[in-house]
Design a protein around this motif. Structure first.
Motif, mmCIF file in Angstrom:
data_model
loop_
_atom_site.group_PDB
_atom_site.id
_atom_site.type_symbol
_atom_site.label_atom_id
_atom_site.label_comp_id
_atom_site.label_asym_id
_atom_site.label_seq_id
_atom_site.Cartn_x
_atom_site.Cartn_y
_atom_site.Cartn_z
ATOM 1 N N VAL A 189 66.661 58.984 22.815
ATOM 2 C CA VAL A 189 67.286 59.264 21.571
ATOM 3 C C VAL A 189 66.563 57.942 20.633
ATOM 4 O O VAL A 189 66.560 58.269 19.445
ATOM 5 C CB VAL A 189 68.859 59.113 21.594
ATOM 6 N N GLY A 190 66.536 57.111 21.442
ATOM 7 C CA GLY A 190 66.060 55.704 20.609
ATOM 8 C C GLY A 190 64.827 55.879 19.747
ATOM 9 O O GLY A 190 64.553 55.273 18.703
ATOM 10 N N ILE A 191 63.889 56.618 20.261
ATOM 11 C CA ILE A 191 62.487 56.752 19.646
ATOM 12 C C ILE A 191 62.376 57.749 18.692
ATOM 13 O O ILE A 191 61.488 58.350 17.982
ATOM 14 C CB ILE A 191 61.346 57.075 20.712
ATOM 15 N N MET A 192 63.760 58.727 18.421
ATOM 16 C CA MET A 192 63.527 60.010 17.612
ATOM 17 C C MET A 192 63.831 59.436 16.218
ATOM 18 O O MET A 192 64.456 58.333 15.982
ATOM 19 C CB MET A 192 64.630 60.767 17.920
ATOM 20 N N PRO A 193 63.239 60.172 15.335
ATOM 21 C CA PRO A 193 63.328 59.833 13.824
ATOM 22 C C PRO A 193 64.764 60.321 13.533
ATOM 23 O O PRO A 193 65.495 60.799 14.364
ATOM 24 C CB PRO A 193 62.533 60.820 13.186
#
Ligand SMILES: Nc1ncnc2c1ncn2[C@@H]1O[C@H](COP(=O)(O)OP(=O)(O)O)[C@@H](O)[C@H]1O
Ligand SMILES: [Mg+2]
Lengths: 250, 274
Positions: A189-193
């Motif tokens: 989730v951390g790298i999602m916009p």
């Protein structure tokens, strides 16, 4: 109620025993994801998964994805059963609507489990460090059943609204990929916009993946929250689908 | 028909003022029926007469409103589960699961009707042989002929030992031999158990031969009601039911229906997807 649910699961097992080809052919797609996508992305290290090898990270995601793909078109079976008169016959038995739907939902879960075995065996062969704790495996069974139950009820609910096979196919296809890519199955989730995070946050698939990752490869997740969300989602799905079931035979 | 209060409990089915419309299309238009316990009652009419819709109102699949349906004295709207428990139902389509064996098909319904586990095997065996499928029981239904599928469905409907057997066009699409086979089984079970049979058909000869009483249905209404002999008595001797039908409705009965095609396409789908 429980006996009725069991009766539907027994039927599903009997069908699977008679025709195993479907289990094999359905295992092809997740196998390709693991082999091609997994191996490639492991090599280029494009996705930051900390100290967890990407293939290990991916395997629970692909398992969850396979439950989604099995379940999301499960409503087609209901529509077919409506057209064939099977549904009318079931509805004239002294079986509550909710028991029929729950039975179907867990029958879909049984099918998912058969596929889960194939995916897990392949993962182990590819060197994914899977848990050996039987309690955790029991947890995996529960989570796979709940996830499949929710998505198959979603599909049956859509069937009850769409009323036709073609429309159900269309809607199913339209939502499958957003559900899949709008989850943490492939990447953290951390790298999602930001906007995608919101979707992932309300997407039951993310909770299923989180739970499976925790159980299978020991990535610390929010197991209790995940299972609670899945139970609530499945219950809501069963309620919605049972309310619409009678509509199908009118 | 007008005496409602005194005789209701001796009736398997009582319908009053039954009406149902699909959108603007009135399928059932004020039907009153009394089916006595133990009789074979036929709903006879061409395709589109409203037979299936009437059956679906009686079997709780459609809400019986306005109007009233009682099955063994139980209001269908208020006692749905009890009514379903009393009914064995065979829909118009060939609806056995082609992917399961004959025995598995019957077992499912034994489970759904709460046949106790200890009696289940015996009960399933019993109905399978009652319909003459004991030898084919372990083959998948996709290998069955049309007549065998119909008899299998009969076994599914009978496994709960229903007091009321409701058959919607049980012989649709069957050749005469298979048709006789199905009727023979129905009559045998009926003689043995005294169950009531409510059957729809668009075959004159079938109604004539097997039904104690017949309701002629046309355009959602019951146009005439009585024993086959009663219905024929108003006409010249030797009149066929076909002629009776024409006399009561001014229409021909045996227009080429699409029922046969329906059934066959259902089977094909069942084989492919099941
Ligand atoms: N599910 C449905 N939706 C819309 N119209 C229907 C439906 N079922 C039946 N009808 C219509 O209701 C009428 C009566 O149909 P039906 O009860 O099936 O007659 P029968 O069984 O005597 O052939 C027909 O005009 C048919 O087109
Ligand atoms: Mg009909």
């Amino acid at each position: 109620m429980l006996a009725r649910v069991a009766a539907m699961c027994v039927v599903e097992l009997q069908k699977m025993r008679h025709d195993r080809t479907e289990i094999y052919t359905r295992a092809i797609q997740p196998a390709l994801w693991l082999l091609i996508f997994g191996e490639t992305f492991s090599r280029i290290r494009a996705i930051p998964t900390g100290r967890v090898p990407y293939l290990d990270y991916l395997a629970p995601g692909i398992l969850a994805q396979s439950t989604l793909f099995i379940a999301i078109f499960y409503g087609i079976q209901i529509i077919w059963e409506r057209d064939a008169g099977v549904l009318a016959k079931l509805l004239v038995t002294p079986t509550p609507r909710a028991a029929l739907v729950t039975g179907k939902a867990f029958a879909a879960g049984v099918r998912s489990l058969a596929q889960a075995v194939a995916i897990m065996v392949l993962s182990a062969v590819l060197g994914v460090a899977l848990t050996v704790n039987p309690l955790r495996w029991l947890g995996v069974v529960v989570v796979v059943m709940l996830g499949t139950a929710f998505f198959s009820c979603l599909s049956m609910t859509i069937a009850g609204l769409a009323m036709s096979r073609d429309r159900l196919m269309g809607i199913g296809q339209a939502i499958t990929m957003p559900l899949f890519f709008g989850s943490n199955a492939l990447y953290p989730v951390g790298i999602m916009p930001e906007w995608l995070r919101v979707i992932s946050h309300v997407n039951p698939l993310s909770y299923e993946v989180d739970a499976l990752r925790d159980l299978l490869i020991g990535t610390p997740g929010h197991l209790l929250l995940d299972v609670a969300v899945l139970i609530v989602a499945a219950a809501a799905g069963i309620t919605a689908a049972s309310a619409l079931l009678g509509r199908l035979v009118r | 028909m007008s005496d409602e209060s005194g005789s209701v409990d001796r009736h398997a089915v009582v319908c009053r003022g039954l009406r149902h419309a699909f959108g603007g299309n009135v399928a059932v238009d004020g039907v009153d029926l009394d089916v006595a316990e133990g009789e074979v009652f036929g709903l006879l009419g061409p395709n589109g007469a409203g037979k299936t819709t009437t059956i679906r109102l009686i079997t709780t699949l459609l809400p019986a409103k306005p109007g009233m349906v009682e099955v063994f004295g139980l209001d269908v709207a208020r006692h749905r589960m009890a009514v379903r428990r009393a009914i064995g139902y065979l829909p118009q389509q060939l609806s056995a699961d082609a992917a399961l064996t004959g025995r598995e098909n019957v077992e499912l319904f034994a489970r759904l009707f709460d046949v106790p586990r200890r009696q289940r095997r015996e009960r399933v065996e019993e109905v399978l042989s009652a319909v003459g499928l004991a030898d084919a029981a372990d083959r998948r239904a996709q290998t069955y002929s049309g007549g065998m599928i119909r008899r299998l469905e009969l076994a599914q409907a009978l496994v709960s030992a229903p007091r009321l057997l409701i058959l919607d066009e049980p012989t649709i699409g069957l050749d005469p031999v298979a048709r006789d086979g199905v009727w023979e089984r129905i009559q045998e079970v009926r003689r043995a158990t005294g169950m009531t049979v409510l059957v729809t058909t668009h075959h004159m000869d079938e109604a004539d031969q097997h039904c104690g009483r017949i309701a002629l249905m046309h355009r959602g209404r019951v146009q005439a009601l009585g024993t086959p002999a009663d219905l024929k008595s108003g006409l010249e001797p030797g009149a066929t039911l076909e002629e009776v039908f024409r006399a009561y409705t001014g229409d021909r009965l045996d227009e080429p229906g699409d029922g046969f095609r329906d059934t066959r396409s259902t089977r094909r789908t069942a084989g492919r997807l099941g």
